[in-house]
Design a protein around this motif. Structure first.
Motif, PDB file in Angstrom:
ATOM      1  N   SER A   1      33.700 -71.357  27.208  1.00 53.57           N
ATOM      2  CA  SER A   1      33.975 -70.038  27.793  1.00 53.57           C
ATOM      3  C   SER A   1      34.835 -69.255  26.806  1.00 53.57           C
ATOM      4  O   SER A   1      35.765 -69.815  26.212  1.00 53.57           O
ATOM      5  N   THR A   2      34.530 -67.982  26.652  1.00 50.33           N
ATOM      6  CA  THR A   2      35.363 -67.153  25.761  1.00 50.33           C
ATOM      7  C   THR A   2      36.796 -67.047  26.314  1.00 50.33           C
ATOM      8  O   THR A   2      37.733 -66.809  25.568  1.00 50.33           O
TER       9      THR A   2
ATOM     10  N   GLN B   1      27.426 -69.490  26.314  1.00 50.56           N
ATOM     11  CA  GLN B   1      28.556 -70.140  26.983  1.00 50.56           C
ATOM     12  C   GLN B   1      28.025 -71.297  27.818  1.00 50.56           C
ATOM     13  O   GLN B   1      27.033 -71.140  28.532  1.00 50.56           O
TER      14      GLN B   1
ATOM     15  N   GLY C   1      30.676 -70.791  31.528  1.00 50.30           N
ATOM     16  CA  GLY C   1      31.237 -69.468  31.811  1.00 50.30           C
ATOM     17  C   GLY C   1      31.683 -69.393  33.267  1.00 50.30           C
ATOM     18  O   GLY C   1      31.089 -70.019  34.141  1.00 50.30           O
ATOM     19  N   ARG C   2      32.723 -68.624  33.499  1.00 47.75           N
ATOM     20  CA  ARG C   2      33.181 -68.495  34.884  1.00 47.75           C
ATOM     21  C   ARG C   2      33.326 -67.030  35.284  1.00 47.75           C
ATOM     22  O   ARG C   2      33.572 -66.160  34.447  1.00 47.75           O
ATOM     23  N   GLY C   3      33.164 -66.803  36.590  1.00 49.37           N
ATOM     24  CA  GLY C   3      33.345 -65.472  37.148  1.00 49.37           C
ATOM     25  C   GLY C   3      34.580 -65.444  38.029  1.00 49.37           C
ATOM     26  O   GLY C   3      35.372 -66.388  38.035  1.00 49.37           O
ATOM     27  N   ARG C   4      34.735 -64.369  38.780  1.00 50.79           N
ATOM     28  CA  ARG C   4      35.895 -64.259  39.671  1.00 50.79           C
ATOM     29  C   ARG C   4      35.772 -65.253  40.826  1.00 50.79           C
ATOM     30  O   ARG C   4      34.695 -65.690  41.166  1.00 50.79           O
TER      31      ARG C   4
ATOM     32  N   TRP D   1      29.599 -68.391  35.973  1.00 48.57           N
ATOM     33  CA  TRP D   1      28.900 -67.210  35.430  1.00 48.57           C
ATOM     34  C   TRP D   1      27.798 -67.745  34.529  1.00 48.57           C
ATOM     35  O   TRP D   1      28.044 -68.243  33.435  1.00 48.57           O
TER      36      TRP D   1
ATOM     37  N   LYS E   1      23.788 -55.697  40.351  1.00 48.44           N
ATOM     38  CA  LYS E   1      24.889 -56.010  39.423  1.00 48.44           C
ATOM     39  C   LYS E   1      24.362 -56.255  38.008  1.00 48.44           C
ATOM     40  O   LYS E   1      23.501 -57.096  37.788  1.00 48.44           O
TER      41      LYS E   1
ATOM     42  N   GLY F   1      30.174 -57.821  35.042  1.00 51.40           N
ATOM     43  CA  GLY F   1      31.399 -58.049  35.801  1.00 51.40           C
ATOM     44  C   GLY F   1      32.557 -58.353  34.864  1.00 51.40           C
ATOM     45  O   GLY F   1      32.362 -58.663  33.674  1.00 51.40           O
TER      46      GLY F   1
HETATM   47  C1  BTN Z   1      32.471 -61.666  37.665  1.00 45.79           C
HETATM   48  O1  BTN Z   1      31.735 -60.726  37.925  1.00 45.79           O
HETATM   49  O2  BTN Z   1      32.685 -62.557  38.497  1.00 45.79           O
HETATM   50  C2  BTN Z   1      33.144 -61.708  36.316  1.00 45.79           C
HETATM   51  C3  BTN Z   1      32.239 -62.296  35.287  1.00 45.79           C
HETATM   52  C4  BTN Z   1      32.900 -62.458  33.939  1.00 45.79           C
HETATM   53  C5  BTN Z   1      32.020 -63.233  32.981  1.00 45.79           C
HETATM   54  C6  BTN Z   1      32.554 -63.203  31.578  1.00 45.79           C
HETATM   55  S1  BTN Z   1      31.385 -63.749  30.380  1.00 45.79           S
HETATM   56  C7  BTN Z   1      32.639 -63.734  29.156  1.00 45.79           C
HETATM   57  C8  BTN Z   1      33.895 -64.269  29.797  1.00 45.79           C
HETATM   58  N1  BTN Z   1      33.901 -65.730  29.723  1.00 45.79           N
HETATM   59  C9  BTN Z   1      33.804 -66.292  30.929  1.00 45.79           C
HETATM   60  O3  BTN Z   1      33.788 -67.519  31.145  1.00 45.79           O
HETATM   61  N2  BTN Z   1      33.750 -65.341  31.873  1.00 45.79           N
HETATM   62  C10 BTN Z   1      33.802 -64.014  31.318  1.00 45.79           C
END
Ligand code: BTN
Length: 245
Positions: free
Chosen positions: A13-14, A39, A42-45, A50, A110, A113
């Motif tokens: 994840s960045t 990634q 990756g994770r979101g909120r 993600w 969407k 995000g």
């Molecule tokens: C969301 O809508 O829930 C937020 C999404 C954010 C995704 C980005 S991708 C780059 C960065 N690295 C991650 O693991 N998440 C954010």
């Protein structure tokens, strides 16, 4: 403008990479941009994964920390930043909107995000702003319908070009915010808001509210009027995640 730009083929994840860089040398990396082509985690909120693929934007920017009460304002400023950056490519091809707290919609679906996390290590702190945009790919099996820039005929943008545009838009809006305050940012955000004066359903970890989206107050809180006429104020800052090192 960031002082350092890192571009990786693949990362978990960045967000994590940004935090590692800060652990290594806070002063050197406190103003950096991290991009990955792919990634793995990756994770979101709100702890959601993600899921994205090469060709889409995956970036994190490390920026100066902002403390409450201005944090909610700053989070909306980021939403507007992404709105402006995407609108500059989309033009009249489709309708771009901001969805509270930090999503961008194209034609009610969407497209991107934002996840904001705080890094803290002793006295040193910074915000890590993670942005994901569906340029080419978008997930099918999601709660809220998704789309991509390509789906609306705007897919010939590279993640790097989009990242640079986002960084430029952020510089301009941040300067406006610092010199003229939150009012202009708030007015513009509301002008392009999804479902203003309509029914919305907000689910946060601690609170769920259904009601009419009345507006954003002077401190950046979402105002939602439930069906008993009670106004609830929700701050984006309430749902920030933290990295404490
Ligand atoms: C969301 O809508 O829930 C937020 C999404 C954010 C995704 C980005 S991708 C780059 C960065 N690295 C991650 O693991 N998440 C954010």
């Amino acid at each position: 403008m960031s002082d350092n730009l890192f571009l990786y083929e693949s990362l978990d994840s960045t967000m994590d990479e940004a935090s590692h860089l800060l652990d290594k040398d806070f002063n050197r990396f406190k103003n950096s941009m991290i991009l990955a082509k792919q990634q793995l985690r990756g994770r979101g909120r709100q702890g959601r994964p993600w899921v994205t693929s090469e060709g889409n934007l995956m970036m994190s920017m490390i920026v100066e920390d902002i403390q409450p009460p201005r944090l909610s304002e700053y989070a909306l400023l980021w939403g507007l930043t992404l709105y402006e950056a995407l609108s500059s490519f989309v033009g009249d091809l489709a309708k771009v909107q901001c969805k509270w707290p930090n999503d961008i919609l194209i034609n009610e679906k969407k497209v991107g995000g934002i996840l904001i996390e705080r890094y803290q290590s002793g006295e040193a702190s910074a915000l890590i702003v993670g942005i994901g945009v569906n340029i080419i790919h978008f997930p099918e099996e999601v709660q809220f319908p998704a789309t991509s820039l390509e789906e609306i005929g705007c897919g010939n943008i590279t993640p790097q070009d989009l990242a640079m545009k986002i960084s430029d838009c952020h510089t301009v809006l941040r300067k406006k915010w610092e010199t003229r305050g939150f009012d202009g940012i708030r007015d513009k955000w509301l002008e392009v808001a999804w479902r203003l004066k309509e029914e919305i359903n907000i689910s946060q970890e601690k609170k769920s509210v259904i009601g009419i989206f009345e507006g954003i107050d002077l401190k950046g809180a979402l105002e939602i009027k439930d069906f008993e006429g009670v106004i609830h104020k929700l701050y984006t800052g309430d749902v920030f995640e933290s990295f404490i090192c």
